[in-house]
Enzyme design. Structure first.
Site, PDB file in Angstrom:
ATOM      1  N   CYS A 137     -23.335 -93.192  -0.774  1.00 49.16           N
ATOM      2  CA  CYS A 137     -22.140 -93.637  -0.049  1.00 49.16           C
ATOM      3  C   CYS A 137     -21.842 -92.684   1.089  1.00 49.16           C
ATOM      4  O   CYS A 137     -22.080 -91.472   0.979  1.00 49.16           O
ATOM      5  CB  CYS A 137     -20.927 -93.704  -0.983  1.00 49.16           C
TER       6      CYS A 137
ATOM      7  N   CYS B  99     -28.365-108.262   9.283  1.00 46.86           N
ATOM      8  CA  CYS B  99     -27.948-107.030   8.610  1.00 46.86           C
ATOM      9  C   CYS B  99     -27.989-105.852   9.576  1.00 46.86           C
ATOM     10  O   CYS B  99     -27.889-104.704   9.153  1.00 46.86           O
ATOM     11  CB  CYS B  99     -28.843-106.755   7.399  1.00 46.86           C
TER      12      CYS B  99
END
Length: 431
Positions: free
Chosen positions: A88, A387
């Protein structure tokens, strides 16, 4: 001959900078000595102390030492592994700032392609703990295997026992998988472990490491039984065919009500919620089109939902994906399929002109050549799924330069707390 004295590496001293914005990779951007500095784990307005490091692109990478004065959008990360684990990048942002930043990545990419005044919708959010597919690194050192994501800018593996991104079913397997690999692997061995949650149960694929012998295969089969894993496979490398070790139940996904079998390691959208958001946006984009071409169709994520109301021609270059899609479509007379490398052999303008709408969902590199053919075709409606906002903007520019109007863009945040953003866009031909 006398040796020249070796030049000592220059040691950088810590400096203080103020972060102005967050860049495309999720790092804070600041200025130091007239050069851009990339500072991870920072937010706009942070006054920080950093250690400048090696050159990176057009600037310098830096290590964050201290946050001297936090910016207004700084938040407490919800995960205790954040900052060490590289999975993350943006948990330290407030929720509103995070959603705004994701949308801004799309707006910025469009702006750089001189596409302004576009209706970019608010980001469609997917919740934490929704990733149904993830690949973990694993290695055995000092008698113990560790399974997780790589640490930031490191080959070391971070502990992710409490990962907030993956589905609970995946998280529950991490500890047992570590115990299994500890018992099976020799010290120094490393491999990747892909876990997907499908209709039928968990699917585990081991990539790399020593080839399992008879004892190891028996251990893997017993593990699948103990943990109720539907299928467990091994392959030598990402390009090698998977070898099933335990196949206890058939596995599939369901697109538009059609059950599609899934091979080990097959590409799937990362979450069910993200997939649903993309499908909804694509269906809204094609509207009432009766004949649709679905390019880069994969396993049929969009093919089968569109086939509820339209005749769909699905085109895909990957042999395995196309074989799976074709088999699933055999009972649907309004779905036709073709295997074709759309990078080397894109559909021509004349082939495309017979459709009411075209949907294309290329990999991150985009589809420059196919976009050019679509632009030449005059097909009334084009729906792009991407994407990568940068390559999407490039392809969008090809379409708009040929007279298409970019009507709307919907960002979809499927990779929570990462720097990635996906989108669905609708174009309409002029006239």
């Amino acid at each position: 001959m006398a040796r020249r004295p070796q030049r000592k590496a220059r040691t950088q001293a810590p400096v203080e900078v103020t972060v102005g914005e967050i860049g495309a990779r999720g790092d804070g951007l600041a200025d130091y000595g007239g050069r851009r500095v990339y500072v991870p784990l920072t937010v706009p307005g942070d006054r920080v102390r950093i250690l400048p490091g090696e050159p990176r692109g057009d600037g310098i990478a830096a290590r964050l030492l201290d946050v001297l004065e936090p910016g207004p959008d700084r938040a407490v990360p919800p995960c205790s592994h954040f900052g060490i684990c590289g999975g993350c990048a943006l948990q330290h942002l407030t929720d509103g700032a995070y959603a705004g930043w994701k949308r801004a990545q799309v707006v910025t990419a469009l702006s750089r392609a001189k596409l302004t005044g576009i209706d970019v919708a608010p980001t469609v959010r997917t919740p934490p703990a929704s990733r149904r597919r993830a690949t973990f690194a694993a290695t055995r050192r000092s008698g113990r295997a560790t399974l997780g994501f790589n640490e930031r800018q490191s080959h070391r593996i971070a502990d992710i026992s409490g990962c907030l991104v993956v589905e609970p079913g995946i998280r529950a397997l991490l500890g047992p998988l570590e115990d299994l690999l500890t018992a099976m692997l020799p010290d120094g061995a490393a491999l990747d472990v892909t876990v997907a949650v499908l209709e039928g149960g968990p699917d585990v694929l081991l990539t790399g490491g020593p080839e399992p012998g008879l004892d190891a295969r028996e251990r893997l089969a017993a593990f699948a039984e103990e943990q109720d894993i539907a299928r467990l496979s091994w392959r030598r490398s990402p390009s090698s065919p998977p070898e099933p070790v335990a196949a206890r139940r058939p596995l599939h996904v369901r697109f538009g009500g059609t059950a599609v079998p899934v091979e080990p390691g097959a590409f799937l959208q990362a979450s069910g919620e993200g997939e649903a958001a993309l499908v909804d946006a694509v269906l809204a984009g094609v509207g009432g089109a009766r004949k649709v071409a679905d390019l880069f169709a994969g396993l049929g994520t969009f093919t089968f939902p569109m086939a509820r109301t339209a005749t769909v021609h699905a085109v895909e270059g990957d042999a395995s994906a196309m074989a799976t899609l074709s088999a699933a479509a055999r009972t649907l007379p309004n779905v036709t399929t073709a295997r074709r490398d759309l990078f080397e052999d894109p559909l021509t303008a004349s082939e495309l002109s017979r459709f009411d709408a075209v949907v294309f969902d290329p990999p991150r590199a985009g589809a420059r050549e196919q976009s050019t053919r679509i632009a030449e075709s005059g097909v009334p409606v084009v729906v792009a799924v991407s994407c990568n906002p940068a390559t999407f903007a490039r392809d969008a520019r090809i379409l708009t330069d040929s007279g298409y109007r970019l009507e709307s863009v919907t960002p979809v945040d499927q990779f929570v707390w990462s720097a990635h953003i996906e989108l669905v866009a609708r174009f309409r031909a002029a006239g």
